[in-house]
Design a protein around this motif. Structure first.
Motif, short mmCIF file in Angstrom:
data_model
loop_
_atom_site.label_atom_id
_atom_site.label_comp_id
_atom_site.label_asym_id
_atom_site.label_seq_id
_atom_site.Cartn_x
_atom_site.Cartn_y
_atom_site.Cartn_z
N ALA A 175 -14.05 9.03 -2.45
CA ALA A 175 -13.00 8.58 -3.37
C ALA A 175 -13.53 8.46 -4.80
O ALA A 175 -14.64 7.98 -5.02
N ASP A 176 -12.71 8.89 -5.76
CA ASP A 176 -13.01 8.65 -7.16
C ASP A 176 -12.81 7.17 -7.48
O ASP A 176 -13.50 6.61 -8.32
N VAL A 177 -11.85 6.58 -6.79
CA VAL A 177 -11.57 5.15 -6.97
C VAL A 177 -11.02 4.60 -5.65
O VAL A 177 -10.31 5.30 -4.92
N ILE A 178 -11.39 3.37 -5.35
CA ILE A 178 -10.83 2.64 -4.22
C ILE A 178 -10.06 1.46 -4.82
O ILE A 178 -10.62 0.68 -5.60
N ILE A 179 -8.80 1.39 -4.46
CA ILE A 179 -7.96 0.31 -4.98
C ILE A 179 -7.72 -0.68 -3.84
O ILE A 179 -7.19 -0.32 -2.79
N PHE A 180 -8.12 -1.91 -4.08
CA PHE A 180 -7.97 -2.99 -3.11
C PHE A 180 -6.81 -3.86 -3.56
O PHE A 180 -6.86 -4.48 -4.62
N LYS A 188 0.81 -1.23 0.00
CA LYS A 188 0.00 0.00 0.00
C LYS A 188 0.84 1.27 0.00
O LYS A 188 0.62 2.17 -0.80
N THR A 189 1.79 1.34 0.91
CA THR A 189 2.58 2.55 1.07
C THR A 189 3.45 2.80 -0.16
O THR A 189 3.51 3.93 -0.67
N THR A 190 4.09 1.77 -0.65
CA THR A 190 4.92 1.92 -1.85
C THR A 190 4.08 2.37 -3.03
O THR A 190 4.46 3.29 -3.77
N PHE A 191 2.93 1.75 -3.21
CA PHE A 191 2.02 2.11 -4.30
C PHE A 191 1.54 3.55 -4.16
O PHE A 191 1.56 4.32 -5.12
N ALA A 192 1.15 3.94 -2.94
CA ALA A 192 0.68 5.31 -2.70
C ALA A 192 1.79 6.33 -3.00
O ALA A 192 1.52 7.37 -3.61
N ASN A 207 0.65 -2.23 -14.27
CA ASN A 207 -0.27 -1.91 -15.37
C ASN A 207 -1.20 -0.77 -14.99
O ASN A 207 -1.52 0.08 -15.82
N TYR A 208 -1.65 -0.75 -13.74
CA TYR A 208 -2.52 0.33 -13.29
C TYR A 208 -1.78 1.66 -13.33
O TYR A 208 -2.30 2.65 -13.85
N ILE A 209 -0.57 1.68 -12.79
CA ILE A 209 0.22 2.92 -12.77
C ILE A 209 0.46 3.42 -14.20
O ILE A 209 0.32 4.61 -14.48
N GLU A 210 0.83 2.52 -15.09
CA GLU A 210 1.12 2.92 -16.46
C GLU A 210 -0.14 3.24 -17.26
O GLU A 210 -0.09 4.06 -18.17
#
Length: 175
Positions: free
Chosen positions: A88-93, A16-20, A167-170
């Motif tokens: 939230a516009d989006v919630i990422i699980f 989570k933290t790295t992704f955020a 893929n989500y980030i890109e």
């Protein structure tokens, strides 16, 4: 549409933290760790972190989710975070494999003990053990957490491995 309010949820060791941090840097949006909303962090090593009162925590969190753009991350799915789910516009699980999370918990602990990874707490064996318990508990409660999220916000994205995260980030629209 480029999301400007993102809530990331997942178990300990899910990334989570790295992704955020990565999203925050790429999108130029502030990110907040829910643990740091719960705890008033102290820079002075002689003074330990202090848990905020419910009122202080809620007021601080209310300020965060009432701005135009934010990224919030944490394992919390309790009532005080509902405002984030709703807005939230989006919630990422992050539904990363249980055993990969175990590996990450062990790796993180070793890096923290060696002083090679920054940590907001004292990396004790007690905390280390609790992380395994939290990981197991998250696995048991996952379906209930997903139901709760979906009750407040249907804009749910589930990412189950590093490739999906990349893929989500890109793939997110940045314009």
């Amino acid at each position: 549409m480029k999301p400007k309010k993102i809530h990331i949820i997942g178990s300990v060791g899910s990334g989570k933290t790295t992704f955020a941090r990565r999203l925050s840097k790429k999108m130029n949006i502030a990110h907040y760790e829910l643990d740091n909303v719960v705890w008033n962090r102290r820079e002075n090593e002689d003074v330990h972190d202090v848990k905020r009162s419910s009122q202080e925590r809620d007021e601080y969190f209310f300020k965060i989710v009432n701005v135009d753009a934010w990224i919030v991350e944490g394992v919390h799915s309790v009532d005080w975070v509902i405002k984030s789910f709703e807005r939230a516009d989006v919630i990422i699980f992050l539904d990363i494999n249980y055993f990969i999370r175990i590996y990450r918990i062990i790796r993180r602990f070793l890096l923290q003990k060696l002083g090679r990874e920054k940590v907001n707490y004292v990396p004790s064996f007690k905390i280390f053990w609790k992380m395994f318990k939290w990981n197991r508990l998250f696995e048991k409660e996952k379906s209930e957490i997903l139901k709760k999220i979906y009750t407040y916000n249907s804009n749910l994205v589930i990412l189950s491995d590093n490739k999906a995260v990349e893929n989500y980030i890109e793939g997110i629209r940045w314009q």
